[in-house]
Design a protein around this motif. Structure first.
Motif, PDB file in Angstrom:
ATOM      1  N   GLU A 161      21.514 168.017 -24.617  1.00  0.00           N
ATOM      2  CA  GLU A 161      20.430 167.533 -25.478  1.00  0.00           C
ATOM      3  C   GLU A 161      19.197 168.421 -25.327  1.00  0.00           C
ATOM      4  N   ASP A 162      18.326 168.389 -26.336  1.00  0.00           N
ATOM      5  CA  ASP A 162      17.050 169.091 -26.215  1.00  0.00           C
ATOM      6  C   ASP A 162      15.894 168.215 -26.698  1.00  0.00           C
ATOM      7  N   TYR A 163      16.094 166.890 -26.624  1.00  0.00           N
ATOM      8  CA  TYR A 163      15.001 165.996 -26.990  1.00  0.00           C
ATOM      9  C   TYR A 163      13.918 165.972 -25.908  1.00  0.00           C
ATOM     10  N   LEU A 164      12.797 165.349 -26.266  1.00  0.00           N
ATOM     11  CA  LEU A 164      11.625 165.232 -25.389  1.00  0.00           C
ATOM     12  C   LEU A 164      11.028 166.600 -25.067  1.00  0.00           C
ATOM     13  N   ARG A 165      11.160 167.518 -26.040  1.00  0.00           N
ATOM     14  CA  ARG A 165      10.563 168.849 -25.973  1.00  0.00           C
ATOM     15  C   ARG A 165      10.107 169.233 -27.379  1.00  0.00           C
ATOM     16  N   GLY A 166       8.937 169.830 -27.480  1.00  0.00           N
ATOM     17  CA  GLY A 166       8.475 170.256 -28.799  1.00  0.00           C
ATOM     18  C   GLY A 166       7.140 170.961 -28.752  1.00  0.00           C
ATOM     19  N   VAL A 167       6.829 171.617 -29.862  1.00  0.00           N
ATOM     20  CA  VAL A 167       5.604 172.412 -30.006  1.00  0.00           C
ATOM     21  C   VAL A 167       4.799 171.888 -31.185  1.00  0.00           C
ATOM     22  N   GLN A 168       3.495 171.814 -30.996  1.00  0.00           N
ATOM     23  CA  GLN A 168       2.586 171.458 -32.086  1.00  0.00           C
ATOM     24  C   GLN A 168       1.350 172.340 -32.035  1.00  0.00           C
ATOM     25  N   ALA A 169       0.743 172.585 -33.217  1.00  0.00           N
ATOM     26  CA  ALA A 169      -0.480 173.374 -33.307  1.00  0.00           C
ATOM     27  C   ALA A 169      -1.687 172.464 -33.465  1.00  0.00           C
ATOM     28  N   THR A 170      -2.820 172.911 -32.944  1.00  0.00           N
ATOM     29  CA  THR A 170      -4.050 172.143 -33.091  1.00  0.00           C
ATOM     30  C   THR A 170      -4.662 172.374 -34.468  1.00  0.00           C
ATOM     31  N   GLY A 171      -5.286 171.336 -34.991  1.00  0.00           N
ATOM     32  CA  GLY A 171      -5.989 171.446 -36.259  1.00  0.00           C
ATOM     33  C   GLY A 171      -7.398 171.986 -36.058  1.00  0.00           C
ATOM     34  N   LYS A 172      -8.208 171.922 -37.112  1.00  0.00           N
ATOM     35  CA  LYS A 172      -9.573 172.441 -37.051  1.00  0.00           C
ATOM     36  C   LYS A 172     -10.411 171.738 -35.989  1.00  0.00           C
ATOM     37  N   ASP A 173     -10.057 170.472 -35.715  1.00  0.00           N
ATOM     38  CA  ASP A 173     -10.807 169.708 -34.723  1.00  0.00           C
ATOM     39  C   ASP A 173     -10.223 169.849 -33.316  1.00  0.00           C
ATOM     40  N   GLY A 174      -9.249 170.743 -33.163  1.00  0.00           N
ATOM     41  CA  GLY A 174      -8.668 170.986 -31.850  1.00  0.00           C
ATOM     42  C   GLY A 174      -7.643 169.957 -31.399  1.00  0.00           C
ATOM     43  N   THR A 175      -7.235 169.058 -32.295  1.00  0.00           N
ATOM     44  CA  THR A 175      -6.330 167.981 -31.897  1.00  0.00           C
ATOM     45  C   THR A 175      -4.901 168.210 -32.371  1.00  0.00           C
ATOM     46  N   PRO A 191     -14.085 172.775 -30.244  1.00  0.00           N
ATOM     47  CA  PRO A 191     -12.638 172.618 -30.452  1.00  0.00           C
ATOM     48  C   PRO A 191     -11.933 173.948 -30.630  1.00  0.00           C
ATOM     49  N   LEU A 192     -10.724 174.034 -30.123  1.00  0.00           N
ATOM     50  CA  LEU A 192      -9.903 175.240 -30.243  1.00  0.00           C
ATOM     51  C   LEU A 192      -8.851 175.010 -31.324  1.00  0.00           C
ATOM     52  N   ALA A 193      -9.074 175.560 -32.487  1.00  0.00           N
ATOM     53  CA  ALA A 193      -8.156 175.403 -33.620  1.00  0.00           C
ATOM     54  C   ALA A 193      -7.081 176.472 -33.587  1.00  0.00           C
ATOM     55  N   GLY A 194      -5.888 176.112 -34.057  1.00  0.00           N
ATOM     56  CA  GLY A 194      -4.811 177.085 -34.189  1.00  0.00           C
ATOM     57  C   GLY A 194      -4.066 177.402 -32.911  1.00  0.00           C
ATOM     58  N   TYR A 195      -4.414 176.745 -31.815  1.00  0.00           N
ATOM     59  CA  TYR A 195      -3.658 176.909 -30.577  1.00  0.00           C
ATOM     60  C   TYR A 195      -2.377 176.083 -30.652  1.00  0.00           C
ATOM     61  N   ALA A 196      -1.425 176.355 -29.772  1.00  0.00           N
ATOM     62  CA  ALA A 196      -0.172 175.618 -29.764  1.00  0.00           C
ATOM     63  C   ALA A 196       0.076 175.036 -28.380  1.00  0.00           C
ATOM     64  N   VAL A 197       0.662 173.852 -28.348  1.00  0.00           N
ATOM     65  CA  VAL A 197       1.042 173.203 -27.087  1.00  0.00           C
ATOM     66  C   VAL A 197       2.537 172.928 -27.108  1.00  0.00           C
ATOM     67  N   TYR A 198       3.198 173.357 -26.052  1.00  0.00           N
ATOM     68  CA  TYR A 198       4.591 172.996 -25.815  1.00  0.00           C
ATOM     69  C   TYR A 198       4.589 171.887 -24.769  1.00  0.00           C
ATOM     70  N   ALA A 199       5.093 170.720 -25.122  1.00  0.00           N
ATOM     71  CA  ALA A 199       5.134 169.574 -24.212  1.00  0.00           C
ATOM     72  C   ALA A 199       6.577 169.198 -23.918  1.00  0.00           C
ATOM     73  N   TRP A 200       6.827 168.773 -22.672  1.00  0.00           N
ATOM     74  CA  TRP A 200       8.162 168.292 -22.305  1.00  0.00           C
ATOM     75  C   TRP A 200       8.044 167.306 -21.151  1.00  0.00           C
ATOM     76  N   HIS A 201       9.019 166.399 -21.079  1.00  0.00           N
ATOM     77  CA  HIS A 201       9.022 165.411 -19.998  1.00  0.00           C
ATOM     78  C   HIS A 201      10.407 164.815 -19.847  1.00  0.00           C
ATOM     79  N   CYS A 202      10.571 164.002 -18.832  1.00  0.00           N
ATOM     80  CA  CYS A 202      11.888 163.438 -18.526  1.00  0.00           C
ATOM     81  C   CYS A 202      12.193 162.216 -19.381  1.00  0.00           C
ATOM     82  N   THR A 203      13.434 161.780 -19.336  1.00  0.00           N
ATOM     83  CA  THR A 203      13.897 160.585 -20.043  1.00  0.00           C
ATOM     84  C   THR A 203      13.437 159.329 -19.300  1.00  0.00           C
ATOM     85  N   ALA A 204      13.799 158.184 -19.852  1.00  0.00           N
ATOM     86  CA  ALA A 204      13.436 156.912 -19.227  1.00  0.00           C
ATOM     87  C   ALA A 204      14.053 156.772 -17.841  1.00  0.00           C
ATOM     88  N   ASP A 205      15.191 157.395 -17.610  1.00  0.00           N
ATOM     89  CA  ASP A 205      15.823 157.312 -16.290  1.00  0.00           C
ATOM     90  C   ASP A 205      15.624 158.589 -15.465  1.00  0.00           C
TER      91      ASP A 205
END
Length: 286
Positions: free
Chosen positions: A168-182, A141-155
């Motif tokens: 708007e700036d919804y459906l975009r965000g960043v999260q870091a992985t925990g010790k288990d890489g998740t 597992p890769l701990a402490g990495y970050a993922v920026y995810a984005w995608h389109c709306t329902a339409d």
């Protein structure tokens, strides 16, 4: 003195399995013979990886088995893909250099709400669970990495770019992985627009601190979503033309996934009334 091989008294039903490992030598034979029958069979069930691990030395059976199973189930490296025309990551795209990554609050797990307007994106709930692993280290597992995810709306529109949702700036965000890489994002199931298979974009960064512009990313790729789930979602009212757009495309014709999508296809469970959970493992060659 002859060069005849030493024959150790394995039970008859183990001989066939051991034939595949006869090049490992006396050390492996003695190591295996010293174990209870149940232990030997556990190791044999792991194949060459299990036997080879025992030859290496003093490692306990449970740890050896765990490592061997991890190596056997390791995913391939996730292929790089285009970020597309609407990344909002500071790179030049669609005639602008919009960068949502520098906005306060962008490090978040819930992507439903715009940071500025507080408006919420409508759609079927989706929880996206990602695991980052190092394919060069048996998918550790890769701990402490970050993922920026984005995608389109329902339409099928992208916040910050498409005219109806440019503010708007919804459906975009960043999260870091925990010790288990998740890591986990809660969002909505993306719609399907003409010419593309339903997908989620993402970029991987070595740290959260470095996740401020595309130039620091170590992987840019996309996640595909399974057809059966897409059709169930697109039968709901919020998804407009998505069902028709899906019928007009295929994974085999998609500009991103047509060269292969096995490692990019999320596993999805749930239903359209309660929402879905999508899981995927992202392999990095670090």
């Amino acid at each position: 003195m002859t060069d005849r091989p030493i024959i150790l008294p394995y039970p008859d039903d183990e001989h066939d399995q051991l034939d595949d490992f006869n090049d490992l030598g006396l050390k492996a034979d003695l190591n295996m013979l010293s174990r209870a029958v149940v232990d030997r069979r556990r190791v044999l069930s792991l194949g060459m990886a299990g036997i080879a691990t025992l030859v290496a030395g003093s490692m306990g059976l449970s740890r050896a088995a765990a490592l061997a199973q991890n190596a056997a189930s390791c995913v391939p490296a996730t292929p790089s893909e285009t970020a597309g025309p609407y990344p909002a990551d500071g790179s030049r795209a669609s005639g602008q250099s919009t960068n949502v990554l520098t906005r306060s609050g962008i490090v978040r797990s819930d992507l439903h709400t715009s940071l500025g307007t507080k408006n919420k994106a409508a759609g079927v709930p989706l929880t996206l669970k990602m695991t980052l692993v190092d394919v060069n280290k048996s998918c550790a597992p890769l701990a402490g990495y970050a993922v920026y995810a984005w995608h389109c709306t329902a339409d099928g529109q992208y916040s910050m770019y498409t005219s109806d949702v440019i503010g708007e700036d919804y459906l975009r965000g960043v999260q870091a992985t925990g010790k288990d890489g998740t890591l986990t994002f809660t969002t909505i199931f993306p719609g399907c627009y003409a010419g593309r298979w339903p997908h989620v974009h993402f970029e991987v960064f070595p740290t959260v601190a470095s996740a401020t512009a595309a130039r620091s990313q170590v992987l840019t790729s996309q996640i595909a979503l399974p057809e059966t789930t897409c059709r169930a979602v697109y039968a709901t009212p919020a998804y407009g033309e998505s069902s028709r757009n899906l019928t007009g495309t295929s994974l085999e014709r998609d500009m991103v996934f047509r060269d292969g999508y096995a490692s990019q296809m999320a596993k999805v469970t749930g239903d359209a009334s309660k929402g879905y959970i999508a899981t995927i493992t992202v392999g990095l060659a670090r």
